[in-house]
Scaffold this active site. Sequence first.
Site, PDB file in Angstrom:
ATOM      1  N   SER A 135      -3.943  31.029 -41.825  1.00 35.49           N
ATOM      2  CA  SER A 135      -5.378  31.288 -41.754  1.00 35.49           C
ATOM      3  C   SER A 135      -5.604  32.792 -41.791  1.00 35.49           C
ATOM      4  CB  SER A 135      -5.968  30.720 -40.455  1.00 35.49           C
ATOM      5  OG  SER A 135      -7.294  31.176 -40.258  1.00 35.49           O
ATOM      6  N   TYR A 164      -5.710  30.691 -31.205  1.00 36.74           N
ATOM      7  CA  TYR A 164      -5.691  30.162 -32.571  1.00 36.74           C
ATOM      8  C   TYR A 164      -5.232  31.246 -33.547  1.00 36.74           C
ATOM      9  CZ  TYR A 164      -7.105  28.482 -37.116  1.00 36.74           C
ATOM     10  OH  TYR A 164      -7.090  28.117 -38.445  1.00 36.74           O
TER      11      TYR A 164
END
Length: 202
Positions: free
Chosen positions: A84, A97
């Site tokens: 990501s 995250y």
Amino acid sequence: LALDVTDPVSLGTAMEQIADAKLQIDLLVNNAGLALGVDKAQASSAENWQQMIDTNITGLAMVTHKVLPRMVEADSGMIINIGSIAGTYPYPGGNVYGASKAFVRQFSLNLRADLAGTRIRVSNIEPGLCSGTDFSLVRLNGDLEAVQALYRDVQAILPEDIAATVAWIAEQPAHVNINSIEIMPVAQSSAALNVVRNLPRA
């Protein structure tokens, strides 16, 4: 195969089924992952942190650990990890995250270092704002209004865009390794560094 990447027993059973069927995994796409919550670190849930670590880091690493020896034995195969942009660009609420996706980026590069001298290829795809999945619905605890607000008036990238990128990487000639691809919608870009005004002096 349906399996839970956070459960060693589930993963082990799946790998046994693959071995019993005498199947060789040619392409592993490590796509299992999630974000939970958008709270700042000091207000985050420890359970959410643990689940993200178990899935995004431990799960991805253990699936790779199970598959990689047979790829090395065959001297053939490809691993495509789904990271990501959160692993590169920090933002409030990204904490664990983002850190887990930074792990994915570095893990991918270290795999390449360890696999030097083999024909196994490793790539890392880092998507930005992507709609059309349950990602934000899970992250925002089922708050559909918040999800709709996130994507309102924005042409985000789609799962089909990421799938096409996976296919393109896999179709490259055997001598080509795509180390990393970062993908954002045109509507998204990296932000300026934050500066806090009038912060009390220490």
